[in-house]
Scaffold this motif. Sequence first.
Motif, mmCIF file in Angstrom:
data_model
loop_
_atom_site.group_PDB
_atom_site.id
_atom_site.type_symbol
_atom_site.label_atom_id
_atom_site.label_comp_id
_atom_site.label_asym_id
_atom_site.label_seq_id
_atom_site.Cartn_x
_atom_site.Cartn_y
_atom_site.Cartn_z
ATOM 1 N N GLN A 4 0.837 -1.203 0.000
ATOM 2 C CA GLN A 4 0.000 0.000 0.000
ATOM 3 C C GLN A 4 0.871 1.252 0.000
ATOM 4 O OE1 GLN A 4 -3.337 0.240 2.828
ATOM 5 N NE2 GLN A 4 -2.678 2.326 3.328
ATOM 6 N N GLY A 5 0.498 2.207 -0.848
ATOM 7 C CA GLY A 5 1.156 3.507 -0.881
ATOM 8 C C GLY A 5 0.129 4.618 -0.779
ATOM 9 N N ASP A 6 0.378 5.599 0.079
ATOM 10 C CA ASP A 6 -0.518 6.737 0.263
ATOM 11 C C ASP A 6 0.226 8.014 -0.108
ATOM 12 O OD1 ASP A 6 -3.034 5.584 1.576
ATOM 13 O OD2 ASP A 6 -1.448 4.770 2.845
ATOM 14 N N PHE A 7 -0.408 8.838 -0.959
ATOM 15 C CA PHE A 7 0.224 10.047 -1.460
ATOM 16 C C PHE A 7 -0.705 11.234 -1.227
ATOM 17 C CE2 PHE A 7 1.289 6.333 -3.916
ATOM 18 C CZ PHE A 7 2.669 6.362 -3.980
ATOM 19 N N SER A 8 -0.121 12.357 -0.807
ATOM 20 C CA SER A 8 -0.891 13.579 -0.580
ATOM 21 C C SER A 8 -0.255 14.717 -1.362
ATOM 22 C CB SER A 8 -0.934 13.940 0.905
ATOM 23 O OG SER A 8 -1.542 12.923 1.668
ATOM 24 N N THR A 9 -1.068 15.442 -2.125
ATOM 25 C CA THR A 9 -0.574 16.602 -2.867
ATOM 26 C C THR A 9 -1.454 17.807 -2.508
ATOM 27 O OG1 THR A 9 -1.977 16.034 -4.761
ATOM 28 C CG2 THR A 9 0.299 15.226 -4.763
ATOM 29 N N VAL A 20 -4.267 10.130 -2.641
ATOM 30 C CA VAL A 20 -4.346 8.965 -3.539
ATOM 31 C C VAL A 20 -3.805 7.754 -2.798
ATOM 32 C CG1 VAL A 20 -3.586 7.941 -5.702
ATOM 33 C CG2 VAL A 20 -4.057 10.398 -5.588
ATOM 34 N N ARG A 21 -4.509 6.667 -2.865
ATOM 35 C CA ARG A 21 -4.064 5.410 -2.244
ATOM 36 C C ARG A 21 -3.921 4.345 -3.322
ATOM 37 N NH1 ARG A 21 -6.558 3.210 3.235
ATOM 38 N NH2 ARG A 21 -4.995 4.746 3.926
ATOM 39 N N ASN A 22 -2.775 3.692 -3.333
ATOM 40 C CA ASN A 22 -2.499 2.628 -4.297
ATOM 41 C C ASN A 22 -2.306 1.319 -3.538
ATOM 42 O OD1 ASN A 22 -1.761 1.418 -6.844
ATOM 43 N ND2 ASN A 22 0.346 1.428 -6.076
ATOM 44 N N ILE A 23 -3.044 0.280 -3.931
ATOM 45 C CA ILE A 23 -2.971 -1.014 -3.254
ATOM 46 C C ILE A 23 -2.752 -2.112 -4.288
ATOM 47 C CG2 ILE A 23 -4.220 -2.732 -1.883
ATOM 48 C CD1 ILE A 23 -5.702 -0.466 -0.537
ATOM 49 N N ASN A 24 -1.763 -2.947 -4.042
ATOM 50 C CA ASN A 24 -1.531 -4.145 -4.853
ATOM 51 C C ASN A 24 -1.549 -5.361 -3.933
ATOM 52 O OD1 ASN A 24 -1.240 -3.266 -7.558
ATOM 53 N ND2 ASN A 24 0.795 -2.460 -7.084
ATOM 54 N N ARG A 25 -2.296 -6.377 -4.341
ATOM 55 C CA ARG A 25 -2.362 -7.623 -3.572
ATOM 56 C C ARG A 25 -1.909 -8.782 -4.455
ATOM 57 N NH1 ARG A 25 -7.191 -4.986 -2.108
ATOM 58 N NH2 ARG A 25 -7.396 -4.575 0.146
ATOM 59 N N LEU A 68 1.598 4.887 -10.864
ATOM 60 C CA LEU A 68 1.662 4.107 -9.621
ATOM 61 C C LEU A 68 1.920 2.629 -9.880
ATOM 62 C CD1 LEU A 68 -1.328 5.739 -7.701
ATOM 63 C CD2 LEU A 68 1.109 6.211 -7.427
ATOM 64 N N GLN A 69 2.065 2.258 -11.144
ATOM 65 C CA GLN A 69 2.344 0.873 -11.523
ATOM 66 C C GLN A 69 1.307 -0.091 -10.941
ATOM 67 O OE1 GLN A 69 6.422 0.104 -10.407
ATOM 68 N NE2 GLN A 69 7.213 1.252 -12.150
ATOM 69 N N ARG A 70 0.046 0.286 -11.126
ATOM 70 C CA ARG A 70 -1.037 -0.546 -10.617
ATOM 71 C C ARG A 70 -1.305 -1.749 -11.510
ATOM 72 N NH1 ARG A 70 -5.545 4.122 -9.222
ATOM 73 N NH2 ARG A 70 -4.747 4.702 -7.141
ATOM 74 N N ARG A 71 -1.012 -1.604 -12.797
ATOM 75 C CA ARG A 71 -1.346 -2.655 -13.742
ATOM 76 C C ARG A 71 -0.172 -2.949 -14.669
ATOM 77 N NH1 ARG A 71 -7.545 -1.762 -15.973
ATOM 78 N NH2 ARG A 71 -8.602 -2.131 -13.972
ATOM 79 N N GLN A 72 -0.140 -4.171 -15.121
ATOM 80 C CA GLN A 72 0.834 -4.549 -16.136
ATOM 81 C C GLN A 72 0.480 -3.853 -17.445
ATOM 82 O OE1 GLN A 72 0.533 -8.542 -17.655
ATOM 83 N NE2 GLN A 72 2.764 -8.738 -17.804
ATOM 84 N N LEU A 73 1.482 -3.301 -18.118
ATOM 85 C CA LEU A 73 1.266 -2.605 -19.371
ATOM 86 C C LEU A 73 1.753 -3.454 -20.534
ATOM 87 C CD1 LEU A 73 2.496 0.958 -18.324
ATOM 88 C CD2 LEU A 73 0.158 0.042 -18.255
ATOM 89 N N ALA A 74 1.137 -3.245 -21.687
ATOM 90 C CA ALA A 74 1.555 -3.987 -22.870
ATOM 91 C C ALA A 74 2.962 -3.559 -23.284
ATOM 92 C CB ALA A 74 0.567 -3.742 -24.008
#
Length: 433
Positions: free
Chosen positions: A202-207, A222-227, A389-395
């Motif tokens: 989990q990553g939490d970002f504040s701007t 913004v909160r980013n979560i990878n499981r 945030l590298q949440r998903r694999q990209l092509a």
Amino acid sequence: MRVGVMAAACTFAFSPLDAQDSTRTAQDSAVRVFLDCPDTFCDFDYYRTEITFVNWVRDRTFAQVHILVTTQRTGGGQEYTLAFIGLERFAGTVDTLRWTSRTTDTQDDIRRGLVQTMRLGLVRFAAKTPVAEKLAISYTALANAAAQVRDPWNYWVFSASLSGNFNGEKSIKFQYWSGRLSAERLTERWKITFSANQSYNQGDFSTPLFDSSGTQIGEQKVRNINRGTNANTLIVRSLGAHWSLGVRGLASSSTFLNQTLAARIAPAIEYDVIPYSQSTRRLLTLRYEVGPTAYRYRDTTIFNRLRETRFSQSLNVALSIKQPWGSTGLSLEGSNYLYDFRKNRLTFFGNGDFRVYKGLSVSLLGSVGLIHDQLSIPKVGASEQDVLLQRRQLATSYQYFGLFQLRYTFGSKFANVVNPRFGDGGGFFFSSN
């Protein structure tokens, strides 16, 4: 088998150097030893303070004995192979000793076991120098030494672990948690492993948000979560000195890969050009694997699928060498889906540590992949946040990474002295500046 822990002990005492010139002469003529051992498990300072009847040197070309330490896993720990390679006046003399640690051993247990094994291997070389008359050797008999090993666990080893790390500041915070369960049984004929892992990142970002006048009016968070979850098993049967037959099973789930479930079972066969018994020094294997994988996707893929089952095959060639001149590992793997050979992947990986000349060494690490088999890319695409945030694999059609280090050490060739003053005590400091 644990060699050298209780079986024998070498003790040695030297008269003060300023009291007897003969002792100084003996130390000057002591065997010059170069230790070739990874920092991950070798405590060089400890070995230098515990073994003082040799002269430790930094340059292999100045050494008379090269100690090459390699490792491989066992069912209940780690087997350390120590090759004592004679140079100069000892050229042609090679001894090999092995010591095995247990999974319950501490770092101190391991370094004490290794230092005792080193003593045993170095005695034969020291016996041919003036240092020999300063050595005293003792032996402690083992109780019930003739008793056979009885293992109530039948070579099974189980482990469970929970780990986590976190860091942050006012605007950025990270946390990572991971749990793991494993079971393993290793014998000469069978290798059986099972493991299950689960991770949470989990990553939490504040701007800050500003109005037209430049006054801060709030914050955007913004909160980013990878499981990720995966379980895998491997069963291998030895078919002799060169052949092995096995089956691999895998089940995993990943938000990053857009997979609710990926489950695979695949038989495999492996051939080792060099006998497995020499694996601590050199290994050249060819492995072929084929089997089905069932996929369940979170979002519809670019191929308009939410689920599918595909057969695939792979061929892997791997080379591993550890020699006095350095070490290297190379592997090349090609794979493809059987329903469409255009869905394929080719990956090359290599690493090496080479002693080029005296104090000059080169370290290399890298990988290159040609990718044409991404079945799980979501059809909806990726947002700007997903990318950053590298949440998903990209092509992609390729990927690579590389590391390079060139190092040159010169000056005194001896490394006998240990001075820990003004050290960091094993800790570290960090700064954001």
